[in-house]
Enzyme design. Structure first.
Site, PDB file in Angstrom:
ATOM      1  N   SER A   1       0.843  -1.199   0.000  1.00  0.00           N
ATOM      2  CA  SER A   1       0.000   0.000   0.000  1.00  0.00           C
ATOM      3  C   SER A   1       0.881   1.253   0.000  1.00  0.00           C
ATOM      4  O   SER A   1       1.774   1.379  -0.840  1.00  0.00           O
ATOM      5  CB  SER A   1      -0.934  -0.035   1.209  1.00  0.00           C
TER       6      SER A   1
ATOM      7  N   ASP B   1      -7.439  -4.612  -7.423  1.00  0.00           N
ATOM      8  CA  ASP B   1      -6.991  -3.711  -6.344  1.00  0.00           C
ATOM      9  C   ASP B   1      -7.092  -2.253  -6.800  1.00  0.00           C
ATOM     10  O   ASP B   1      -6.488  -1.843  -7.790  1.00  0.00           O
ATOM     11  CB  ASP B   1      -5.553  -4.068  -5.970  1.00  0.00           C
TER      12      ASP B   1
ATOM     13  N   HIS C   1      -6.945  -5.635  -2.117  1.00  0.00           N
ATOM     14  CA  HIS C   1      -5.804  -4.878  -1.597  1.00  0.00           C
ATOM     15  C   HIS C   1      -5.216  -5.535  -0.355  1.00  0.00           C
ATOM     16  O   HIS C   1      -4.046  -5.314  -0.021  1.00  0.00           O
ATOM     17  CB  HIS C   1      -6.235  -3.438  -1.272  1.00  0.00           C
TER      18      HIS C   1
END
Length: 600
Positions: free
Chosen positions: A129, A192, A320
């Site tokens: 991330s 994602d 994600h």
């Protein structure tokens, strides 16, 4: 498309990939508690630096709609388009976060220890991330700090998972030019949303983004927000970006395209490095072409039907958080497809029998439509065309060498007269006319190269090729004095202004910057155009206050002569520079005797 193991394809041990994924996901849970985590891989020589994410909106974007800022060239001197003097832009919030880590003396100490370890420890930067862009910036910093000064040192690796985009096309261009792009590997789950978020103005989805970050913080699928509006906004903006990019790739010259881009604010961010797309069914697709990756970031997240929107929007968040489990299964299956530029340009546009089963399967797994395949084809064909353009330019190198050889012969003859510069400025003989023809022919070749660079029609690696840096320097030193002589002979300085301010062609600025970057020089390698400064000082004749400037120029000229980058004919009797020195009583009494005697 050949199926090989992922590690073999990427040049990375799969144990390193697994460790990077495990550590980055674990570090992500500790967001806000520590700046980074350093872990050694057991029974190996890799040291993994992992960076956590963040749930704070201010860590994702600041300032303008996309939050981009120019990079600090003192920190990242390679992140620029050298010849065109364009500086890369990066996400300002990401840069601030990285600077905070770089200010940590412990981080620098641990990196330095790894670099100097006799066991040749390889540093691996990783992040999931928001940790991804920090890992990317850390890896670039490492390359600038340790590898550029000493390419023999162990290069780092950067492995990210679900990372948002960090910088613009110039950043990607710079990494490919420096041959650093191969050190960056980005894993992306098919749906994602985070790797696509940078393609939309985050300021326009601020409230929705807060909810999304809270969901990631909770890390529970039971707390799934209703992200349909957020998903649609991001993908709509992504469509604008990839459509504009596809039109440029395909050579669309419609002026309406550029007109619209002046009214519609498009994201500056672009992919860099190698991308590994996880299809969602335990298969992987590897691709390195940045134009193709940009298209895939949009087209791999398309809906089969409008009714799929709620489910796909939720999955865009859940994916994600699913990298560790998905990657473990993918590495067991080892079903890997590599799409290089050759394969891209030959992609089938539909599911027909002529395509191999493996080819069709890879495209189906990514959910690529005929339009998507067409865009990928165009990306592959563009890269092929760039290489073809480079081959055509390479063939002209011999013409440049021949032209420079003729001018060198002309220069040698002028040493017995008033000197190279002044002989051409006077232009009384046939040889002067022939030299001017050569000058103009060479200018045409170099101007063509500059225009191709401006239109992005040459490979990113072109500016870093030593052969072109060397011949560009040779060209500048031999030919620019003639351009200056022509400029002042026709009194263009009176109409346009001083040569260095208003008259210097881009071909000389470009080749000068190539050398300065390759040799890590400051912007002071102006030996090819000292005549312009001499002319301007001559125009201030009678002004005693400029004597110090003339003296400084004389000292630089003497140093350039000692270093072999300038010839002694600048001091010949009757030359422009000799007259300037005489006027300010700076001429050495025995100078001309020594210089003239060396050519007799």
């Amino acid at each position: 498309m050949a199926s090989v193991s992922l590690g073999e394809n990427l040049g990375i041990r799969e144990e390193v990939i697994k460790k990077a994924c495990s550590v980055s996901m674990k570090t992500h849970k500790s967001a806000g508690k520590q700046l980074y985590v350093a872990e050694k891989i057991r029974n190996s020589h890799e040291l993994v630096f992992s960076f956590p994410g963040s749930w704070s909106l201010s860590d994702w974007f600041i300032g303008s709609s996309f939050g981009e800022v120019k990079v600090d060239l003192e920190l990242f001197p390679s992140l620029k388009y050298i010849g065109l003097n364009q500086i890369a832009t990066v996400n300002g919030a990401f840069l601030n976060r990285f600077n905070a880590i770089l200010d940590n003396t412990q981080f620098k100490k641990e990196v330095e220890t790894a670099v100097t370890d006799r066991k040749q420890v390889q540093v691996v930067f990783t992040g999931h991330s928001l940790g991804g862009p920090i890992a990317i910036l850390a890896a670039i910093w490492f390359l600038e700090e340790y590898i550029r000064p000493d390419p023999k040192k162990m290069a780092p690796l950067c492995v990210t998972f679900g990372s948002p985009l960090v910088g613009d096309r110039i950043m990607s261009h710079a990494l490919r030019r420096e041959n650093w792009s191969r050190y960056f590997v980005n894993f992306v789950m098919r749906y994602d949303i985070v790797p696509r978020m940078s393609l939309t103005p985050l300021s326009s989805v601020e409230q929705q983004l807060r909810q999304v970050l809270n969901f990631f913080k909770a890390r529970s699928q039971e707390n799934v927000v209703e992200p349909s509006d957020f998903f649609v906004t991001v993908m709509r903006n992504a469509l604008s970006v990839v459509s504009h990019a596809a039109c440029k790739i395909m050579g669309n010259t419609n002026l309406l395209l550029e007109t619209l881009s002046n009214f519609v604010e498009l994201s500056p961010y672009r992919p860099l490095g190698t991308y590994v797309f996880c299809t969602g069914n335990e298969k992987l697709v590897v691709i390195r072409n940045p134009d193709a990756v940009l298209q895939l970031l949009f087209y791999t997240s398309q809906l089969s039907s409008e009714g799929d929107l709620p489910a796909v929007a939720r999955r865009s968040l859940i994916d994600h958080l699913s990298y560790k489990d998905e990657l473990e299964e993918c590495l067991k299956m080892q079903s890997v497809t590599f799409l290089d530029d050759h394969h891209l340009e030959a992609l089938p546009l539909s599911d027909d029998a002529s395509a191999t089963a493996e080819s069709n399967m890879a495209l189906k797994d990514l959910g690529l439509s005929a339009r998507a395949r067409l865009c990928l084809r165009a990306a592959g064909q563009l890269e092929k065309q760039k290489k073809s353009n480079q081959q055509a330019i390479d063939k002209k190198m011999e013409d440049i060498k021949n032209g420079l050889g003729k001018l060198q012969g002309y220069k040698d003859k002028c040493k017995h007269k008033v000197g190279y510069y002044d002989a051409f400025k006077i232009s009384e003989d046939k040889e002067d006319f022939e030299a001017n023809v050569n000058r103009l022919q060479l200018a045409g070749i170099w101007d063509e190269i500059i225009e191709m660079l401006k239109r992005n029609e040459l490979p990113d690696e072109f500016e870093g090729r030593k052969a072109w840096i060397d011949i560009g320097t040779q060209y500048r030193r031999i030919v620019e004095p003639l351009d200056i002589a022509n400029y002042y002979r026709h009194l263009k300085n009176e109409d346009t202004g001083p040569y260095m301010e208003r008259g210097r062609p881009k071909r000389y600025k470009c080749t000068q910057r190539w050398r300065e970057h390759a040799e890590r020089m400051s912007n002071e390698s102006l030996e090819s155009c000292f005549w312009a400064e001499a002319e301007e000082l001559c125009n201030k004749s009678g002004n005693p206050s400029i004597r110090d400037r003339v003296l400084q120029l004389k000292r630089r000229v003497e140093e350039w002569i000692r270093n072999g980058v300038l010839d002694e004919d600048v001091f010949l009797n009757g030359s422009t520079f000799e007259k300037l020195l005489t006027e300010h009583s700076l001429k050495n009494s025995d100078q001309n005797v020594v210089f003239q005697g060396s050519w007799s």
